[in-house]
Design a protein around this motif. Structure first.
Motif, PDB file in Angstrom:
ATOM      1  N   GLU A  55      -1.499  -1.203   3.523  1.00 41.80           N
ATOM      2  CA  GLU A  55      -2.394  -0.791   4.603  1.00 41.80           C
ATOM      3  C   GLU A  55      -1.780  -0.979   5.990  1.00 41.80           C
ATOM      4  O   GLU A  55      -2.126  -0.272   6.937  1.00 41.80           O
ATOM      5  CB  GLU A  55      -3.724  -1.565   4.537  1.00 41.80           C
ATOM      6  N   ASN A  75      -5.297 -10.616   1.632  1.00 41.67           N
ATOM      7  CA  ASN A  75      -5.404  -9.203   1.270  1.00 41.67           C
ATOM      8  C   ASN A  75      -6.680  -8.585   1.824  1.00 41.67           C
ATOM      9  O   ASN A  75      -6.687  -7.440   2.290  1.00 41.67           O
ATOM     10  CB  ASN A  75      -5.361  -9.042  -0.248  1.00 41.67           C
ATOM     11  N   ARG A  91      -6.779  -5.492   4.552  1.00 36.91           N
ATOM     12  CA  ARG A  91      -7.493  -4.251   4.250  1.00 36.91           C
ATOM     13  C   ARG A  91      -8.600  -3.985   5.260  1.00 36.91           C
ATOM     14  O   ARG A  91      -8.777  -2.859   5.737  1.00 36.91           O
ATOM     15  CB  ARG A  91      -8.079  -4.306   2.840  1.00 36.91           C
ATOM     16  N   GLU A  92      -9.337  -5.014   5.604  1.00 35.95           N
ATOM     17  CA  GLU A  92     -10.480  -4.817   6.501  1.00 35.95           C
ATOM     18  C   GLU A  92     -10.022  -4.599   7.937  1.00 35.95           C
ATOM     19  O   GLU A  92     -10.686  -3.869   8.690  1.00 35.95           O
ATOM     20  CB  GLU A  92     -11.448  -5.990   6.359  1.00 35.95           C
ATOM     21  N   GLU A 121      -9.101  -1.018   8.233  1.00 35.39           N
ATOM     22  CA  GLU A 121     -10.311  -0.202   8.346  1.00 35.39           C
ATOM     23  C   GLU A 121     -10.877  -0.266   9.764  1.00 35.39           C
ATOM     24  O   GLU A 121     -11.352   0.742  10.308  1.00 35.39           O
ATOM     25  CB  GLU A 121     -11.359  -0.687   7.346  1.00 35.39           C
TER      26      GLU A 121
END
Length: 291
Positions: free
Chosen positions: A28, A254, A258-259, A262
């Motif tokens: 990401e 992780n 990922r967040e 986003e």
């Protein structure tokens, strides 16, 4: 979706232990560049984790999509305001600033710029602790205790850094404990503190509905392993969680990565953003010794 180009601000112990591995731990995000006050420390990050060394903070801003901060709070507050003016999404450390005035000034700059943010309340990204919080919120609390006791700031310790040695345990450990107690038991309406910020400090918080919680904090206790977590006692039973650390939830980095990706791609701040961090910093100010 292409990886978010991340600039790392800072190259101290925590940046090497946590931030750089987190950024490079999945598809990401990519570590595009690192900037630090000591170029040689930034080069060590680049050598191990990739990316380039930015020659200045301004150059870092020009080369990345978003920033991850790993610097002391008094440095973060000034640099993050510059990053906000440049329109960069940010993953910030807590506390936001070295005092409440600095934190409020930073949040004002971020709000005026309209950039999305996320804050590194590490425990809030642990799936295990999220499960604990969901269960705690579904029950009727009687009381709670929190604790964060370690030897990190003893002479020779990994985190015996100048700002921790000066400010003590409340600003460093207090955010973790107060945030978790507040999230588990309900909003804190009043908190007071007593003890020695350099040795042992005790917090007593009153939550909405009158439930009382207490916490013990120490950065300089010669324990073999960190003692860190929260226990909530409810009408339905006892719930407990241990904080993320050396032996904590390995999934948390992780989730953070990922967040944050986003947050950057959506342009929307995380639930745990600078406003949450400012709320916690106001509690810290309330709990500080009254001289």
């Amino acid at each position: 979706m292409s990886a978010v180009r991340v600039g790392l601000v800072g190259a101290g112990p925590w940046a090497k232990i946590f931030h750089a591995p987190m950024i490079t731990g999945g598809p990401e995000t990519e570590l595009t560049a690192t900037w630090a006050r000591r170029p040689e420390a930034a080069q060590e990050i680049a050598d191990e984790f990739g990316g380039t060394v930015a020659s200045s903070f301004e150059d870092l801003l020009d080369s990345v999509d978003a920033l991850v901060f790993a610097v002391p709070p008094f440095i973060q507050a000034d640099l993050a305001a510059q990053a906000a003016a440049a329109g960069k999404p940010m993953l910030l450390e807590k506390p936001l600033g070295v005092d409440l005035a600095q934190a409020e000034k930073l949040v004002q700059a971020i709000d005026e710029a309209g950039v999305p943010t996320q804050v590194m309340f590490t425990n809030r990204y642990s799936p295990k602790i999220r499960d604990f919080l969901d269960k705690a919120r579904a029950q009727t609390p009687i009381g709670a205790v929190g604790y964060y006791i370690n030897q990190a700031a003893l002479p020779g310790g990994t985190f015996a850094t100048p700002w921790r040695l000066e400010k003590g345990n409340l600003l460093d450990l207090g955010p973790h404990v107060l945030d978790t107690l507040d999230a588990a038991v309900g909003p804190i309406v009043e908190v007071r503190g007593e003890g020695d910020l350099k040795r042992w400090y005790i917090l007593t918080a009153t939550h909405e509905g009158g439930v009382i919680s207490q916490a013990q904090l120490s950065l300089t206790s010669p324990v073999v392993e960190d003692v860190a977590g929260v226990k909530v006692y409810t009408e339905q039973g006892e719930l407990s969680c241990e904080f993320v650390g050396k032996d904590g939830d390995p999934e948390a980095p992780n989730v953070i990565r990922r967040e944050f990706a986003e947050v950057v791609t959506s342009g929307k701040s995380h639930e745990v953003d600078v406003h949450r961090a400012l709320y916690i910093q106001r509690l810290l100010e309330q709990a500080a010794p009254k001289n």
